[in-house]
Design a protein around this motif. Structure first.
Motif, PDB file in Angstrom:
ATOM      1  N   GLN A   8       8.917 -64.395 -20.856  1.00 16.37           N
ATOM      2  CA  GLN A   8       9.088 -65.571 -21.719  1.00 16.37           C
ATOM      3  C   GLN A   8       8.950 -65.193 -23.192  1.00 16.37           C
ATOM      4  N   LYS A   9       7.918 -64.428 -23.523  1.00 12.28           N
ATOM      5  CA  LYS A   9       7.703 -64.031 -24.917  1.00 12.28           C
ATOM      6  C   LYS A   9       8.830 -63.131 -25.422  1.00 12.28           C
ATOM      7  N   LEU A  10       9.309 -62.245 -24.563  1.00 12.05           N
ATOM      8  CA  LEU A  10      10.395 -61.343 -24.948  1.00 12.05           C
ATOM      9  C   LEU A  10      11.675 -62.128 -25.243  1.00 12.05           C
ATOM     10  N   GLU A  11      11.978 -63.106 -24.399  1.00 15.08           N
ATOM     11  CA  GLU A  11      13.186 -63.904 -24.578  1.00 15.08           C
ATOM     12  C   GLU A  11      13.072 -64.814 -25.804  1.00 15.08           C
ATOM     13  N   ILE A  12      11.878 -65.354 -26.037  1.00 18.01           N
ATOM     14  CA  ILE A  12      11.687 -66.223 -27.202  1.00 18.01           C
ATOM     15  C   ILE A  12      11.832 -65.418 -28.491  1.00 18.01           C
ATOM     16  N   SER A  13      11.269 -64.214 -28.513  1.00 14.14           N
ATOM     17  CA  SER A  13      11.401 -63.373 -29.711  1.00 14.14           C
ATOM     18  C   SER A  13      12.862 -62.998 -29.939  1.00 14.14           C
TER      19      SER A  13
ATOM     20  N   GLN B 140      27.887 -72.380 -33.618  1.00 14.10           N
ATOM     21  CA  GLN B 140      28.458 -71.082 -33.262  1.00 14.10           C
ATOM     22  C   GLN B 140      27.346 -70.062 -33.039  1.00 14.10           C
ATOM     23  N   ALA B 141      26.324 -70.103 -33.881  1.00 11.53           N
ATOM     24  CA  ALA B 141      25.179 -69.194 -33.735  1.00 11.53           C
ATOM     25  C   ALA B 141      24.467 -69.432 -32.410  1.00 11.53           C
ATOM     26  N   LEU B 142      24.308 -70.698 -32.036  1.00 13.41           N
ATOM     27  CA  LEU B 142      23.618 -71.031 -30.787  1.00 13.41           C
ATOM     28  C   LEU B 142      24.396 -70.533 -29.577  1.00 13.41           C
ATOM     29  N   ALA B 143      25.732 -70.638 -29.632  1.00 15.03           N
ATOM     30  CA  ALA B 143      26.560 -70.133 -28.537  1.00 15.03           C
ATOM     31  C   ALA B 143      26.423 -68.620 -28.396  1.00 15.03           C
ATOM     32  N   ILE B 144      26.313 -67.927 -29.517  1.00 17.07           N
ATOM     33  CA  ILE B 144      26.134 -66.466 -29.485  1.00 17.07           C
ATOM     34  C   ILE B 144      24.768 -66.109 -28.920  1.00 17.07           C
ATOM     35  N   VAL B 145      23.734 -66.849 -29.367  1.00 14.68           N
ATOM     36  CA  VAL B 145      22.375 -66.583 -28.901  1.00 14.68           C
ATOM     37  C   VAL B 145      22.285 -66.770 -27.394  1.00 14.68           C
ATOM     38  N   LYS B 146      22.938 -67.779 -26.879  1.00 15.64           N
ATOM     39  CA  LYS B 146      22.931 -68.056 -25.438  1.00 15.64           C
ATOM     40  C   LYS B 146      23.416 -66.844 -24.650  1.00 15.64           C
ATOM     41  N   ASP B 147      24.407 -66.140 -25.171  1.00 16.08           N
ATOM     42  CA  ASP B 147      24.945 -64.961 -24.477  1.00 16.08           C
ATOM     43  C   ASP B 147      24.031 -63.751 -24.577  1.00 16.08           C
ATOM     44  N   THR B 148      23.153 -63.721 -25.581  1.00 18.26           N
ATOM     45  CA  THR B 148      22.282 -62.557 -25.760  1.00 18.26           C
ATOM     46  C   THR B 148      21.048 -62.607 -24.868  1.00 18.26           C
ATOM     47  N   LEU B 149      20.678 -63.805 -24.373  1.00 22.72           N
ATOM     48  CA  LEU B 149      19.497 -63.934 -23.529  1.00 22.72           C
ATOM     49  C   LEU B 149      19.815 -63.468 -22.113  1.00 22.72           C
ATOM     50  N   THR B 150      18.878 -62.756 -21.501  1.00 23.64           N
ATOM     51  CA  THR B 150      19.099 -62.209 -20.161  1.00 23.64           C
ATOM     52  C   THR B 150      18.567 -63.117 -19.059  1.00 23.64           C
ATOM     53  N   ASN B 151      17.610 -63.989 -19.386  1.00 23.74           N
ATOM     54  CA  ASN B 151      17.042 -64.892 -18.387  1.00 23.74           C
ATOM     55  C   ASN B 151      17.882 -66.170 -18.318  1.00 23.74           C
ATOM     56  N   ARG B 152      18.483 -66.435 -17.156  1.00 25.61           N
ATOM     57  CA  ARG B 152      19.391 -67.570 -17.006  1.00 25.61           C
ATOM     58  C   ARG B 152      18.667 -68.910 -17.156  1.00 25.61           C
ATOM     59  N   ARG B 153      17.403 -68.951 -16.742  1.00 23.71           N
ATOM     60  CA  ARG B 153      16.652 -70.210 -16.859  1.00 23.71           C
ATOM     61  C   ARG B 153      16.484 -70.602 -18.316  1.00 23.71           C
TER      62      ARG B 153
ATOM     63  N   LYS C 198       9.915 -65.845 -38.513  1.00 17.29           N
ATOM     64  CA  LYS C 198       8.455 -65.751 -38.371  1.00 17.29           C
ATOM     65  C   LYS C 198       8.047 -65.873 -36.902  1.00 17.29           C
ATOM     66  N   ILE C 199       8.739 -66.769 -36.185  1.00 16.15           N
ATOM     67  CA  ILE C 199       8.479 -66.901 -34.742  1.00 16.15           C
ATOM     68  C   ILE C 199       8.773 -65.580 -34.046  1.00 16.15           C
ATOM     69  N   ALA C 200       9.890 -64.950 -34.427  1.00 17.93           N
ATOM     70  CA  ALA C 200      10.265 -63.662 -33.826  1.00 17.93           C
ATOM     71  C   ALA C 200       9.182 -62.615 -34.066  1.00 17.93           C
ATOM     72  N   GLU C 201       8.692 -62.522 -35.288  1.00 16.96           N
ATOM     73  CA  GLU C 201       7.641 -61.553 -35.605  1.00 16.96           C
ATOM     74  C   GLU C 201       6.375 -61.838 -34.799  1.00 16.96           C
ATOM     75  N   THR C 202       6.027 -63.128 -34.695  1.00 18.05           N
ATOM     76  CA  THR C 202       4.826 -63.512 -33.957  1.00 18.05           C
ATOM     77  C   THR C 202       4.920 -63.118 -32.493  1.00 18.05           C
ATOM     78  N   TYR C 203       6.048 -63.434 -31.868  1.00 11.54           N
ATOM     79  CA  TYR C 203       6.173 -63.170 -30.438  1.00 11.54           C
ATOM     80  C   TYR C 203       6.467 -61.704 -30.139  1.00 11.54           C
ATOM     81  N   GLU C 204       7.014 -60.976 -31.080  1.00  6.31           N
ATOM     82  CA  GLU C 204       7.149 -59.533 -30.881  1.00  6.31           C
ATOM     83  C   GLU C 204       5.770 -58.869 -30.843  1.00  6.31           C
TER      84      GLU C 204
END
Length: 405
Positions: free
Chosen positions: A267-272, A290-303, A354-360
Motif C-alpha cells: 500500500q505504501k509503495l503504491e501510494i508513493s 490526462q495525468a490521472l489516466a497515466i498514473v492509473k497505468d503506472t500502478l501495479t496493484n489492480r485494487r 510531499k506525500i511521495a517523500e513521506t511514504y517513500e
C-alpha cells in the motif's frame, strides 16, 4: 576519468578544439563553461577496436531504466547549454556505450530530423519510454521549457531508481540465505544421508524413527524429483493463468493488501508511486485528467488502480481528488488529509510530492522492519531443518550400541 574531445566557440566566436578529462559528460560540460566556451560538439575519446567489442556484446545487452535516466539528465544538460535538440541527440548517440541504446537514440534523432516532434519520436518506442515520460516531454515542448521538464523527469527517475535499488539490496541477503540453506539441506538429504544410513542398515541395526522418516523423505525426493518438478510447473502455470484474468488479478491484489506487514508495504509503495507520478505530471503542465489516466497505468496493484476510476469520475463532476479517494477506502487518512490541504491551498502538486517523500521514507522503514524479522526467522528455520537432520544421524550412531554381537 574519461577523455573528451570537444569543439566549442569562445566569446569572440572563434572555434576552439581540444581535449579534457572529466568524470562524465556533465563534468566535461561544466569544465567548458568554466573556460567560458559554448559547446558545439563533445565526444568521449575512443580507442581502436571498441566498435568491434561493442558489436560483439550487443547481443547480450539490454536497455535498462538507468540508461534512460542517464540519457535524460545528459540531454537536459546539453539543451540547457544552448545546444539544439537534434545536435544534442547526435552527441548522445556517439557517447552511448551500449550498441542497442545507441541505435535507439539514433532512430529518435532521425525521426526528429525528419520533422517529428521529440515526444512523437519517443512514442514510437513504448517499451523504453513510458506514457509518463512521453507526456512530460510533450508538455515541455509545448511550453518551450523542454530542458526544465527533462531535469524534473530526471529527478523523478532518480527517485524511483533509488527506491527500487534500496528494496532490491535489502532482499539480497535473505534470498542468498534461502538459496544457500536450501542447497545445504538438499545435499544432506540426497547425498549424505542415504550413504550414511546404508552403513547402519548393512550392520543390521534398526534405524530410529526420526532417521527412518528422514530417509523416506530423502528417497522420495531422489526417486520422484521429476514428479515434484512437474507438479510445481503445473501449479505455477495455473496460478499465472489465474492472474492473467482481470478478476483473478483483482482478487489476488486485494488479498495481498490484507496480508500483515506485506500488505502495508504494498500500500505504501503504491501510494508513493501514485503521489510522485501524479504530482510530477501536474507540475509539468499535463492536464489533471490526462495525468490521472497515466498514473492509473503506472500502478501495479489492480485494487488500488481501480479506485482511481472513481477519482476520474469525481474530478469530472467537480468533487475534486480527495473525496473520491476517501470513498475508495484504499488510501490512508494521512494521505487524504494532505491532498485536501493541497486542493484547498491550490498547491496540489506540491503536496503530492510531499506525500511521495513521506511514504517513500515509510517504505524504507517498513522494509527495514521486515528484513529485521525475516533474517532471524530464516536462520531459525534453516537451523531447525539442519538440526533435525544432524539429530537423526546422531540417533543412528547411538543405535550402534544396540547391535547384538
Amino acid at each position: 576519468m574519461t577523455t573528451y574531445v570537444y569543439r566549442a566557440s569562445d566569446r569572440a566566436g572563434v572555434i576552439q578544439e581540444g581535449a579534457l578529462d572529466a568524470k562524465d559528460l556533465t563534468g566535461a560540460l561544466n569544465r567548458l563553461r568554466e573556460m567560458d566556451y559554448l559547446p558545439i560538439e563533445i565526444n568521449p575519446k575512443q580507442s581502436a577496436g571498441l566498435s568491434a567489442e561493442y558489436s560483439f556484446k550487443a547481443y547480450f545487452q539490454r536497455i535498462k531504466s538507468s540508461d534512460v535516466k542517464d540519457f535524460t539528465l545528459q540531454l537536459a544538460t546539453l539543451i540547457d547549454s544552448g545546444i539544439p535538440l537534434d545536435k544534442s541527440l547526435a552527441i548522445l548517440e556517439e557517447m552511448c556505450e551500449k550498441d542497442k541504446f545507441r541505435e535507439l537514440v539514433g532512430t529518435v534523432r532521425k525521426n526528429v530530423h525528419s520533422g517529428a516532434t521529440f515526444a512523437d519520436a519517443l512514442a514510437r518506442h513504448p517499451k523504453h519510454f513510458t506514457r509518463l515520460y512521453i507526456n512530460m516531454v510533450k508538455s515541455g515542448e509545448t511550453g518551450g521549457v523542454l530542458d526544465k521538464i527533462l531535469l524534473r523527469l530526471s529527478d523523478f527517475l532518480e527517485n524511483v531508481e533509488e527506491l527500487k535499488s534500496y528494496i532490491i539490496s535489502a532482499l539480497i541477503y535473505p534470498l542468498l540465505l534461502m538459496v544457500v540453506g536450501g542447497i545445504a539441506v538438499m545435499i544432506l538429504l540426497t547425498l549424505v544421508l542415504p550413504k550414511f544410513t546404508r552403513i547402519f542398515e548393512d550392520m543390521g541395526t534398526t534405524l530410529p524413527l526420526p532417521t527412518q522418516i528422514l530417509l523416506v523423505f530423502s528417497n522420495f525426493i531422489k526417486d520422484y524429483w521429476y514428479v515434484i518438478a512437474v507438479l510445481i510447473a503445473i501449479i505455477i502455470f495455473m496460478f499465472r493463468s489465474y492472474l492473467a484474468k482481470d478478476e483473478g488479478r483483482y482478487k489476488w491484489d486485494s488479498f495481498k493488501l490484507r496480508l500483515p506487514l506485506w500488505g502495508d508495504l504494498i500500500q505504501k509503495l503504491e501510494i508513493s508511486r501514485f503521489a510522485r507520478t501524479f504530482g510530477t505530471l501536474i507540475n509539468s503542465g499535463v492536464p489533471i485528467l490526462q495525468a490521472l489516466a497515466i498514473v492509473k497505468d503506472t500502478l501495479t496493484n489492480r485494487r488500488i488502480s481501480a479506485s482511481l476510476v472513481e477519482v476520474y469520475g469525481g474530478i469530472k463532476e467537480g468533487s475534486g481528488v480527495a473525496l473520491p479517494l476517501k470513498m475508495s477506502k484504499v488510501f490512508p487518512p494521512m494521505a487524504i488529509h494532505m491532498i485536501i490541504v493541497g486542493e484547498e491551498t491550490g498547491n496540489l502538486e506540491t503536496m503530492l510530492l510531499k506525500i511521495a517523500e513521506t511514504y517513500e521514507k515509510e517504505v524504507r522503514n517498513t522494509v527495514k522492519k521486515m528484513m529485521s524479522l525475516l533474517e532471524p526467522v530464516l536462520i531459525l528455520l534453516m537451523g531447525v531443518f539442519i538440526g533435525f537432520i544432524v539429530v537423526s544421524m546422531l540417533l543412528a550412531i547411538f543405535s550402534v550400541n544396540e547391535i547384538p554381537f
